[in-house]
Scaffold this motif. Structure first.
Motif, mmCIF file in Angstrom:
data_model
loop_
_atom_site.group_PDB
_atom_site.id
_atom_site.type_symbol
_atom_site.label_atom_id
_atom_site.label_comp_id
_atom_site.label_asym_id
_atom_site.label_seq_id
_atom_site.Cartn_x
_atom_site.Cartn_y
_atom_site.Cartn_z
ATOM 1 N N LEU A 187 3.034 5.186 6.473
ATOM 2 C CA LEU A 187 4.000 6.072 5.824
ATOM 3 C C LEU A 187 5.396 5.466 5.737
ATOM 4 C CD1 LEU A 187 2.976 9.554 7.309
ATOM 5 C CD2 LEU A 187 2.590 8.685 4.996
ATOM 6 N N LYS A 188 5.787 4.724 6.738
ATOM 7 C CA LYS A 188 7.126 4.126 6.762
ATOM 8 C C LYS A 188 7.079 2.638 6.413
ATOM 9 C CE LYS A 188 8.862 7.399 10.209
ATOM 10 N NZ LYS A 188 9.514 7.562 11.548
ATOM 11 N N ALA A 189 6.078 2.275 5.596
ATOM 12 C CA ALA A 189 5.867 0.858 5.300
ATOM 13 C C ALA A 189 7.042 0.247 4.555
ATOM 14 C CB ALA A 189 4.586 0.688 4.491
ATOM 15 N N VAL A 190 7.619 0.973 3.585
ATOM 16 C CA VAL A 190 8.696 0.400 2.782
ATOM 17 C C VAL A 190 9.915 0.105 3.654
ATOM 18 C CG1 VAL A 190 10.305 0.827 0.891
ATOM 19 C CG2 VAL A 190 7.896 1.433 0.635
ATOM 20 N N ALA A 191 10.253 1.036 4.567
ATOM 21 C CA ALA A 191 11.372 0.794 5.470
ATOM 22 C C ALA A 191 11.097 -0.413 6.366
ATOM 23 C CB ALA A 191 11.635 2.036 6.325
ATOM 24 N N THR A 192 9.848 -0.524 6.809
ATOM 25 C CA THR A 192 9.472 -1.672 7.641
ATOM 26 C C THR A 192 9.580 -2.975 6.855
ATOM 27 O OG1 THR A 192 7.964 -0.298 8.942
ATOM 28 C CG2 THR A 192 7.617 -2.676 8.992
ATOM 29 N N LEU A 193 9.095 -2.961 5.612
ATOM 30 C CA LEU A 193 9.146 -4.158 4.775
ATOM 31 C C LEU A 193 10.591 -4.542 4.454
ATOM 32 C CD1 LEU A 193 6.159 -3.383 2.400
ATOM 33 C CD2 LEU A 193 6.280 -5.264 4.031
ATOM 34 N N ASP A 194 11.439 -3.543 4.267
ATOM 35 C CA ASP A 194 12.856 -3.840 4.027
ATOM 36 C C ASP A 194 13.491 -4.489 5.259
ATOM 37 O OD1 ASP A 194 12.825 -2.931 1.444
ATOM 38 O OD2 ASP A 194 13.521 -0.906 1.927
ATOM 39 N N LEU A 235 -0.630 -3.388 8.560
ATOM 40 C CA LEU A 235 0.199 -3.693 7.397
ATOM 41 C C LEU A 235 0.436 -5.196 7.290
ATOM 42 C CD1 LEU A 235 2.085 -2.845 5.061
ATOM 43 C CD2 LEU A 235 3.913 -2.561 6.765
ATOM 44 N N ALA A 236 0.767 -5.828 8.419
ATOM 45 C CA ALA A 236 1.004 -7.274 8.408
ATOM 46 C C ALA A 236 -0.272 -8.045 8.074
ATOM 47 C CB ALA A 236 1.553 -7.716 9.771
#
Length: 751
Positions: free
Chosen positions: A165-172, A145-146
């Motif tokens: 799958l949890k990309a948005v939480a990670t980006l937040d 992702l990074a």
């Protein structure tokens, strides 16, 4: 209230419109997209006509499901353009109109979200520095992702979820750390998306001084009244882009609603064009300049298309698919490198974007500018006939820049004198490369063949590595340790020994860019060698990053295919070496000489653009060939005159009009039998009396993916007779059986 019926175009091979009953309010209008049942599924179609009656029995009529009200209807002019393309290229109007739209419009389930805002995450400098060390070594998904975020610069929430799958939480979480920044982009608003564009330099304090020829060209384009096709013939480095910029600046200043369409042949040319246009038109809103090409993310392409469709975008830069973009206030079209074969689509709808651009300009009564250092012979002939207005830029725009000196290296003479080449690189070329390295200048080596070697063979038994699915050799890709078919993608590991006789001394024959890159690292020690081709630029954004390294002076020798041959303004390149150009001299394709001359002129033009003395060294075994003599003199005019004379005598385009029927079958016999039946049908068509029919023959690469291919060429001195024949022939062809598929191509480029 009277009944309402709509006639809908669908993306379907049948060239007909389909009638539907319409019960929705308000009823759709021509140019609107609708969801309709078709067979056992629902699909999206384009309303072309609205009527109060239908010839289809009422018990067979089905009803429209829904209409797309989020998108304004396509204009009558756009529908006329699609209808012309469908008629001329012998396809259904739905096969033209619908593939040219963003995917979001072709999926009815997404219509409700068309105007929904999109969240987009942009990497900040702090994140670029911190992320590599902040992620655990085993967190492969997070690292992926990074990595994608660092390469692309920004990601939509939807694209991020596809990676993790949890990309948005990670980006937040990264947002809270200050590593990323979040933007909210409206569907019809491209202002925030402009952050993905290459950074524009500050507007120049003073514009470049135009030459007399540039001034005359700009004034001619600005003064054009109605439809005027211009052929801008400018030598490499003559400032054709500056002419485009000045002409567009005058037009946009005169009409605050006017739109311009600028076409380029390849995706990798759009970043530098976009940077130049953003720098020149910095006063415009950031969303006033958009790009349209297949390399854009789905959401980004939809936003850019909407900006053009609603008139918000003033300048649209794109590849061939952009010629079908909806631009309601289109006032000028520019086709850069108009000669390039990339403007001809080779799959599906086989259209020429250049030719459609000319028709579109004529339809709207606006000027169209075709720019090239080596115009296509078709365009040159049109200018000779007075149908196009020729504008000439005969010298380079930079005061102290001159065209490079082109010298031929006679490989046969080198061999006679005992001067052995090193893996295809002659002594004079190697010496010139070393000399440029010592002077701190850059060099370019052009070889239009990717991979390490085109053939792997055994000299003991004659075995040659071939593709099991195609009638073609597989190409050796040494860095990837693979054998790869460039036609179907089949891949295998490099064999350790000959599979037929067991000989371990199998060897590569010929050379590609990978092998030349390897050789240069050995024969020019200390040089920083970079290869740019389709293999090294597979990842999104990689081509732009590699070209940035060249412009930044971090490369001494650039090796590449046609990707590096055109459009790029390499300021420090003073030497161009051309390897293995002779193969195109003896091609069966009558356009091979034209393409070779254009390639060599274009790649030669990369040298000496900023005042450095430029030199081009062409390795050849045929130094007395007329093509090379014209090249050495930079004599496109003489070359074009000679080629047109040969084509007139041989009755070849542009003096005749051609169409090609291709058939694909499980066996070659089946494909040829289909074509022979098709040829027999022509005798029943009156218009075919003015058409010449050639024998059906196999294609050069007969088999691809276990499918055998053959073709039938027809031609006529009358475009009207050819078109009438094709229109009458199509229904007959649909009655024939025995092949997997067939297609008709009008104005083919590859025969």
């Amino acid at each position: 209230m009277s009944d309402v019926f709509v006639r809908v175009a669908l993306d379907h091979p049948l060239p007909t419109l389909f009638d539907y009953r319409c019960d929705i309010e308000p009823p759709p209008v021509p140019g609107m997209l609708v969801s309709v049942p078709f067979g056992k599924r629902d699909t999206v179609g384009l309303v072309c006509e609205v009527s109060d009656r239908s010839d289809v029995p009422s018990d067979r009529l089905r009803a429209v499901n829904a209409a797309c009200t989020a998108c304004p209807p396509l204009s009558a002019a756009w529908l006329k353009l699609a209808a012309f393309a469908a008629d001329y290229y012998q396809r259904g109007i739905g096969e033209v109109a619908l593939p040219g739209l963003p995917q979001a419009l072709r999926d009815a389930t997404r219509w409700a979200r068309l105007l929904a805002p999109e969240e987009r995450y942009r990497l900040m400098p702090a994140g670029r520095d911190a992320l590599p060390d902040a992620l655990p070594a085993r967190a492969s998904a997070l690292r992926r992702l990074a990595g994608v975020l660092a390469e692309a610069g920004s990601l939509s929430a939807a694209d991020a979820r596809a990676l993790h799958l949890k990309a948005v939480a990670t980006l937040d979480a990264w947002l809270a750390e200050g590593w990323v920044e979040r933007d909210v982009i409206e569907a019809a608003d491209v202002r925030a998306a402009a952050s993905d564009a290459p950074p524009a330099d500050a507007p120049p304090a003073t514009l470049p001084t135009l030459t007399d020829e540039q001034t005359a060209a700009v004034e001619a384009i600005r003064d054009a009244d109605g439809f005027v096709p211009f052929l801008l013939h400018g030598v490499t480095g003559s400032g054709k882009t500056e002419v485009y910029l000045r002409a567009l600046a005058g037009l946009l200043a005169a009409d605050p609603r006017a739109q311009a369409l600028v076409l380029v042949p390849e995706i990798n040319l759009t970043p530098q064009f976009e940077a130049a246009f953003r720098a020149r038109f910095a006063a415009l809103d950031a969303g006033a300049i958009v790009t349209l090409h297949s390399g854009l993310a789905e959401g980004e392409r939809a936003r850019h298309w909407f900006a053009a469709h609603t008139g918000r975008a003033r300048i649209v830069l794109g590849t061939r698919l952009a010629v079908l973009a909806s631009l309601p206030k289109l006032a000028i079209i520019v086709v850069d490198e108009e000669h390039d074969p990339a403007y001809k689509q080779q799959e599906g709808l086989r259209y020429s974007a250049r030719d459609l651009a000319i028709y579109r300009a004529k339809q709207l009564g606006i000027p169209v500018v075709l720019g090239s250092a080596t115009p296509s012979l078709e365009s040159w002939w049109q200018a000779d006939q007075g149908r196009y207005t020729r504008l000439t830029l005969s010298r380079r725009a930079v005061a102290d820049a001159v065209l490079p000196a082109i010298k031929l290296i006679d490989l046969e003479e080198e061999h006679r004198r005992g001067r052995a080449s090193i893996d295809g690189l002659s002594g004079p070329l190697i010496a010139a490369l070393k000399s440029r390295l010592e002077r701190g200048e850059q060099s370019l080596v052009f070889l239009n063949r990717r991979g390490y070697a085109p053939v792997l063979s055994c000299d003991a038994c004659g075995w040659v590595a071939g593709c099991p699915r195609c009638s073609a050799y597989v190409v050796l890709h040494k860095p990837e340790r693979a054998m790869r078919c460039h036609h179907c993608g089949w891949e295998s590991r490099i064999p350790r020994a000959c599979p037929d006789c067991g000989n371990v001394d199998i060897a590569p024959l010929g050379r590609g860019t990978q092998r030349v890159e390897e050789t240069l690292a050995e024969v020019v020690p200390g040089a920083r060698v970079l290869r740019i081709d389709a293999d090294s630029t597979r990842r999104k954004g990689s081509a732009q990053a590699l070209f940035s390294d060249v412009h930044a002076g971090e490369v001494d020798i650039l090796v590449g295919t046609q990707m590096i041959a055109k459009g790029h303004d390499f300021q420090r390149v003073s030497l161009v070496g051309v390897v293995n150009a002779d193969t195109a001299l003896f091609s069966h394709d009558f356009r091979a000489s034209e393409r070779l001359f254009a390639q060599l002129m274009q790649v030669s033009g990369r040298a000496g653009r900023a005042g450095l003395p430029g030199e081009v060294l062409v390795q050849t075994r045929y130094p007395r060939h007329a093509l090379y003599h014209a090249l050495a003199r930079h004599d496109y005019v003489g070359f074009a005159k000679s080629q047109l004379g040969e084509r007139r005598d041989a009755h070849l385009p542009p003096f005749v009009y051609q169409a090609l029927l291709r058939a694909e079958g499980r066996t070659l016999e089946a494909a040829l039998a289909f074509l022979q039946q098709a040829a027999a049908q022509l005798s029943t068509i009156p218009a075919a009396e003015r058409v010449s029919v050639y024998d059906a023959v196999p294609l050069t690469i007969v088999k691809v993916m276990h499918v055998h291919r053959a073709q039938l060429l027809i031609e006529s001195a009358s475009r009207g007779a050819l078109q009438a024949t094709l229109h009458a022939w199509q229904p007959m062809l649909r009655t024939l059986k025995g092949v997997l598929r067939w297609n008709l191509e009008v104005d083919p480029l590859d025969i």
